[in-house]
Design a protein around this motif. Structure first.
Motif, PDB file in Angstrom:
ATOM      1  N   LYS A 793      15.952 105.011 -42.029  1.00 21.27           N
ATOM      2  CA  LYS A 793      17.007 104.010 -42.171  1.00 21.27           C
ATOM      3  C   LYS A 793      17.989 104.098 -41.014  1.00 21.27           C
ATOM      4  CE  LYS A 793      18.785 103.118 -46.166  1.00 21.27           C
ATOM      5  NZ  LYS A 793      19.521 103.192 -47.447  1.00 21.27           N
ATOM      6  N   THR A 794      18.378 102.947 -40.482  1.00 18.49           N
ATOM      7  CA  THR A 794      19.430 102.879 -39.474  1.00 18.49           C
ATOM      8  C   THR A 794      20.746 102.581 -40.182  1.00 18.49           C
ATOM      9  OG1 THR A 794      17.913 102.089 -37.758  1.00 18.49           O
ATOM     10  CG2 THR A 794      20.256 101.698 -37.411  1.00 18.49           C
ATOM     11  N   TYR A 795      21.699 103.464 -40.044  1.00 19.05           N
ATOM     12  CA  TYR A 795      22.987 103.303 -40.712  1.00 19.05           C
ATOM     13  C   TYR A 795      24.083 103.935 -39.866  1.00 19.05           C
ATOM     14  CZ  TYR A 795      22.373 108.200 -42.061  1.00 19.05           C
ATOM     15  OH  TYR A 795      22.189 109.556 -42.041  1.00 19.05           O
ATOM     16  N   VAL A 796      25.304 103.478 -40.058  1.00 14.80           N
ATOM     17  CA  VAL A 796      26.462 104.047 -39.387  1.00 14.80           C
ATOM     18  C   VAL A 796      27.058 105.104 -40.309  1.00 14.80           C
ATOM     19  CG1 VAL A 796      28.758 103.591 -38.450  1.00 14.80           C
ATOM     20  CG2 VAL A 796      26.913 101.935 -38.095  1.00 14.80           C
ATOM     21  N   ALA A 797      27.129 106.339 -39.820  1.00 11.65           N
ATOM     22  CA  ALA A 797      27.617 107.440 -40.656  1.00 11.65           C
ATOM     23  C   ALA A 797      29.132 107.437 -40.766  1.00 11.65           C
ATOM     24  CB  ALA A 797      27.129 108.775 -40.107  1.00 11.65           C
ATOM     25  N   ASN A 798      29.831 107.215 -39.660  1.00  8.53           N
ATOM     26  CA  ASN A 798      31.282 107.060 -39.721  1.00  8.53           C
ATOM     27  C   ASN A 798      31.815 106.482 -38.416  1.00  8.53           C
ATOM     28  OD1 ASN A 798      32.071 109.030 -37.782  1.00  8.53           O
ATOM     29  ND2 ASN A 798      32.289 110.624 -39.308  1.00  8.53           N
ATOM     30  N   CYS A 799      33.056 106.049 -38.462  1.00  8.05           N
ATOM     31  CA  CYS A 799      33.772 105.554 -37.283  1.00  8.05           C
ATOM     32  C   CYS A 799      35.163 106.165 -37.302  1.00  8.05           C
ATOM     33  CB  CYS A 799      33.906 104.041 -37.278  1.00  8.05           C
ATOM     34  SG  CYS A 799      32.365 103.115 -37.194  1.00  8.05           S
ATOM     35  N   THR A 800      35.569 106.786 -36.214  1.00 12.33           N
ATOM     36  CA  THR A 800      36.936 107.305 -36.130  1.00 12.33           C
ATOM     37  C   THR A 800      37.879 106.282 -35.511  1.00 12.33           C
ATOM     38  OG1 THR A 800      36.385 108.380 -34.038  1.00 12.33           O
ATOM     39  CG2 THR A 800      36.192 109.703 -36.030  1.00 12.33           C
ATOM     40  N   SER A 801      37.336 105.235 -34.903  1.00 10.09           N
ATOM     41  CA  SER A 801      38.109 104.109 -34.400  1.00 10.09           C
ATOM     42  C   SER A 801      37.134 102.958 -34.184  1.00 10.09           C
ATOM     43  CB  SER A 801      38.826 104.456 -33.090  1.00 10.09           C
ATOM     44  OG  SER A 801      37.909 104.463 -32.001  1.00 10.09           O
ATOM     45  N   GLU A 802      37.640 101.803 -33.772  1.00  6.58           N
ATOM     46  CA  GLU A 802      36.744 100.667 -33.556  1.00  6.58           C
ATOM     47  C   GLU A 802      35.849 100.862 -32.345  1.00  6.58           C
ATOM     48  OE1 GLU A 802      38.579  97.007 -32.246  1.00  6.58           O
ATOM     49  OE2 GLU A 802      40.446  98.078 -31.779  1.00  6.58           O
ATOM     50  N   TRP A 803      36.130 101.886 -31.510  1.00  6.09           N
ATOM     51  CA  TRP A 803      35.316 102.174 -30.336  1.00  6.09           C
ATOM     52  C   TRP A 803      34.538 103.479 -30.472  1.00  6.09           C
ATOM     53  CZ3 TRP A 803      34.946  98.095 -27.412  1.00  6.09           C
ATOM     54  CH2 TRP A 803      36.009  97.184 -27.373  1.00  6.09           C
ATOM     55  N   ASP A 804      34.570 104.053 -31.649  1.00  5.37           N
ATOM     56  CA  ASP A 804      34.025 105.403 -31.799  1.00  5.37           C
ATOM     57  C   ASP A 804      33.219 105.507 -33.096  1.00  5.37           C
ATOM     58  OD1 ASP A 804      33.681 107.907 -30.777  1.00  5.37           O
ATOM     59  OD2 ASP A 804      35.570 108.719 -31.515  1.00  5.37           O
ATOM     60  N   CYS A 805      32.068 104.808 -33.136  1.00  7.98           N
ATOM     61  CA  CYS A 805      31.198 104.806 -34.313  1.00  7.98           C
ATOM     62  C   CYS A 805      29.925 105.597 -34.011  1.00  7.98           C
ATOM     63  CB  CYS A 805      30.835 103.380 -34.712  1.00  7.98           C
ATOM     64  SG  CYS A 805      32.244 102.405 -35.304  1.00  7.98           S
ATOM     65  N   TYR A 806      29.381 106.223 -35.059  1.00 10.15           N
ATOM     66  CA  TYR A 806      28.227 107.107 -34.888  1.00 10.15           C
ATOM     67  C   TYR A 806      27.138 106.757 -35.881  1.00 10.15           C
ATOM     68  CZ  TYR A 806      31.493 109.799 -32.119  1.00 10.15           C
ATOM     69  OH  TYR A 806      32.398 110.183 -31.160  1.00 10.15           O
TER      70      TYR A 806
END
Length: 821
Positions: A793-806
């Motif tokens: 699965k492709t998913y975003v685990a977290n974002c610390t800002s709008e420019w810093d997503c993992y």
């Protein structure tokens, strides 16, 4: 030179907090009135803490504590050893465990108990109690037979039963790490409630930076001593190889009473493999996705017939790529250790480890447009390499060596000393992600395709020396049994940083990257920071029938010295703090153990106010109530807890003085956690966890009041089930495991314009085949296949800002062959 406070200083520093613990201690003698007196029968269940040693001494201590008459023929016990006795047992059970493996059994008569040789084969038998002669008796610092740990030293610095500690402690054993195929400490914690990750450290895999109960980072300890930490993405942290560990333990909530300055969310203590009296020899071969390959060895046992000299040698070499383009990772690790036990009362363990990592890293932080939100160019690929091939590089050399010494002075006092020096020297070079889109250089269109980057060349040399001295006393005062420790610890940490930057490196096409343009590093920045801490602490674990009381207090002297050699800036801050802890547990005969507790923490703050006044330490306090359940006769452990953590004296903007800060910020974390680990049968193991956490800023001048910190999911849940076929079947020894991890969507930014990340569920799986249980009967041979993110699965685990997503990790498959002899 540390300041030595006067008595009046102590009163002003913490009169109210100390008053709470003095009141609890004063009230302790009144609590027996709440408990119904138990029978004085010799079969009464009692609590025992008898260390391993000669069988004669162990039996003498047991007879005295149990109040029984035990007749012993010295010729029968001469030269025999006992593994000791830790926990709650009746007389028959206690004698059976003490005698396990001795060839002797206890027989009851009208006048008391006596010893007789065992004449029949098979397990020892005593009444209704059956104990195998090969049974493993768990130690807080040793291995666990399976996934269910029942003892720990992290929450008390003594060998204590988990049900007796009035604070939540999660234990991930080596067996669980292997069953789930965890390749790092971060992965080992994936099924632990209240622990979250998914950011820079998870994706880059060079550091372990878990979040506990919403607070980042949870400090890392190895064998009870603090590890160097350089401050997140700048590097400078040791990463402990999970194959070198017996267990990973998480102490939830403030831990300053035992460990000094810390975040209030808790600590993570890793317990190393140690020399063993039982010979062991193991080789593990692995191969898997992204050209992963590794070989590991673990050897140990006695060096002489008497067992006074023991050794352990653990080593590993690995090499792999990753799903991110161009990324590579190589590791070489070796850890020798040696134990000398000249007498039953004296023990010295000397250990060392060396690890070298060579990697091509990728920081990966991506914009939310293209990962969480729509981008007109499509989704950003999970394997995108933001750096420059030939430029991105990471090297790390880490060392650690030290010793653990213990000596039992008499029947009451034992002295322990634990000391370690650790060093990490690393360098991280890479163009990192930027913080804005730029126009398409070919068309001039603002098509959200090109992004800026930020080049760094960071070097750190971090060193830490720690020493912990403990005097432990075990004694009775009337009906009260005490395990008292008085400790003095010292901690010295120095961090040297040398950084170069390219603040305007070539932009990058996020969808069709082209590499090869030069990076020009300059703009050097340095720091030389030193933190020292001396702490004097005491703790008393008091037992009265089925009541357990834990009271502790600590006074710390801490100094933080920060230098910036290029600019000449220099600040020095000295802090003192008192922290306390108190808790109560009641042990029901059916295995239930409700508890309540209160604990405190502190952590120094750097900088000064507009008036040049140094900031006070940030303080934390936790109220926790819960229920632990260890059903008698079953290998399972369940705990549920509710908590509230308040952190105060956080830095926030001084609205009347732009560019300065003031200490008026505060944060609150509230939640409920559940964890259950059970070996329901020899064939079936189950792990279940769930965590509901609500953390938010309660006071803030930066627009965050009432908001949740980024990357703090409000709900996580997981379950792992493993089943192995047994018995007379052609498939005997074949096992299968399946796991699921659910994370409810968290916020990606705590300022104006905050957005939420979608929830996700990830499935893991395993297959195993123990050939010693199969019809082939190949002793010591085990095969395994572990799959992480089974669906890819492709998913975003977290974002610390709008420019810093993992992104989260994609599918990874690792097969292994283990041979024990």
């Amino acid at each position: 030179m540390p300041f030595h406070p006067t008595p009046s200083t102590f009163v002003l520093a913490g009169a109210l907090r100390r008053g709470l613990f003095v009141s609890l201690l004063a009230a302790t003698p009144l609590l027996p009135n709440l408990v119904q007196a138990q029978s004085s029968s010799v079969d009464q269940v009692r609590e025992y803490a008898i260390p391993a040693g000669s069988l004669d001494q162990a039996l003498n201590r047991f007879a005295s504590a149990a109040g029984i008459l035990l007749s012993v023929d010295a010729q029968m016990t001469e030269g025999k050893h006992s593994v000791g006795l830790q926990g709650r047992f009746d007389t028959a059970q206690g004698l059976s465990r003490l005698l396990a493996g001795s060839g002797l059994q206890a027989v009851q008569s009208d006048g008391g108990w006596s010893l007789q040789p065992i004449v029949q084969d098979g397990p020892l038998q005593l009444g209704a109690t059956r104990v195998s002669a090969a049974e493993i008796v768990e130690s807080a610092w040793g291995p666990v037979d399976g996934i269910v740990a029942k003892r720990s030293a992290t929450g008390s610095k003594t060998d204590s039963a988990l049900v007796e500690i009035p604070q939540t402690i999660n234990v991930i054993t080596a067996a669980e790490i292997k069953a789930r195929g965890a390749q790092s400490v971060t992965e080992a914690l994936l099924y632990t409630p209240g622990i979250t990750g998914g950011g820079f450290s998870d994706r880059v895999k060079l550091f372990d930076e878990p979040t506990s109960r919403g607070f980042l980072p949870a400090p890392l300890y190895l064998d009870g001593l603090h590890l160097p930490y350089g401050g997140g993405s700048t590097g400078g942290a040791l990463q402990i190889e999970p194959y070198s560990l017996e267990r990973v333990e998480v102490l939830k909530g403030p831990a300053s009473v035992l460990y000094g300055q810390n975040q209030p969310g808790g600590i993570i203590n890793m317990v190393s493999k140690r020399p063993t009296a039982t010979p062991l020899h193991q080789v593990v071969l692995e191969a898997g996705s992204y050209d992963h390959k590794s070989v590991a060895v673990d050897l140990g046992g006695p060096l002489d017939e008497e067992g006074k000299f023991l050794y352990r040698l653990t080593g590993l070499a690995s090499d792999s790529n990753a799903e991110i383009d161009y990324v590579e990772d190589q590791r070489k690790f070796i850890a020798p250790s040696f134990t000398w036990q000249p007498t039953e009362d004296t023990r010295l363990n000397v250990f060392a480890q060396y690890q070298k990592d060579n990697s091509v890293p990728e920081a990966q932080g991506l914009p939310s447009v293209g990962t969480v939100f729509h981008n007109p160019n499509g989704k950003i690929d999970r394997g995108l390499f933001l750096g420059e091939p030939g430029v991105n590089d990471y090297t790390r050399n880490q060392y650690a060596f030290g010793y653990e010494f213990s000596h039992r002075l008499d029947d009451v006092w034992t002295f322990k000393q634990n000391a370690r020096y650790a060093r990490v020297d690393d360098r991280y070079t890479a163009p990192l992600h930027g913080y804005k889109f730029v126009a398409n250089p070919s068309t001039g269109a603002k098509d959200q395709r090109y992004m800026t980057r930020y080049g760094v060349d960071w070097k750190q040399d971090n060193r830490v020396f720690g020493m912990d001295n403990i005097a432990q006393a075990e004694f009775d005062t009337g009906a009260f049994s005490h395990t008292l420790i008085v400790g003095l610890d010292y901690y010295h940490f120095n961090s040297k940083f040398d950084g170069l930057y390219d603040r305007n490196p070539p932009i990058i096409d996020l969808f069709t990257p082209k590499y090869g343009k030069p990076i020009k590093f300059g703009g050097r920045y340095r720091w030389d920071n030193t933190v020292t801490q001396t702490g004097l602490y005491t703790q008393d674990q008091i037992k009265l029938d089925q009541w357990i009381f834990v009271l502790g207090g600590r006074y710390d002297w801490a100094e933080t010295d920060n230098k910036e050699p290029i600019s000449g800036n220099h600040t020095n801050r000295k802090d003192e703090a008192f922290t306390g802890r108190g808790g109560i547990v009641y042990l029901f005969d059916n295995g239930l153990a409700p508890f309540v507790s209160y604990s405190e923490s502190f952590i120094p703050q750097s900088g000064t106010s507009v008036g040049k006044t140094p900031f006070d330490p940030s303080t934390g306090k936790q109220y926790e109530a819960g229920l632990k359940y260890q059903p008698p006769g079953q290998n399972s452990f369940v705990q549920i807890s509710a908590y509230q953590i308040d952190q105060e004296n956080l830095l926030t903007t001084d609205l009347g003085n732009p560019g300065f800060s003031k200490q008026s910020g505060a944060m609150r974390s509230r939640g409920i956690e559940l964890e259950a680990k059970a070996e329901l049968s020899e064939a079936l193991n189950v792990i279940v966890s769930a965590s509901r956490n609500d953390i938010k800023y309660t006071k803030d001048n930066d627009g965050r009041e009432g908001r949740h910190p980024a990357a703090s999911p409000p709900l996580t849940a997981s379950m792992w089930v493993n089943y192995t076929l047994l018995g007379d079947t052609p498939l005997a020894g074949l096992g299968a495991g399946v796991g699921a991890r659910y994370v409810k969507g968290s916020y990606g930014d705590y300022y104006e314009g905050a957005f939420k990340i979608p929830s996700y569920t990830v499935y893991d799986a395993s297959l195993s085949y123990d050939l010693s249980k199969s019809p082939l009967q190949l002793k010591g041979v085990k095969l395994a296949l572990n799959v992480q993110n089974l669906e890819d699965k492709t998913y975003v685990a977290n974002c610390t800002s709008e420019w810093d997503c993992y992104y989260g990790e994609g599918r990874r498959v690792v097969s292994s062959l283990t041979y024990d002899w």
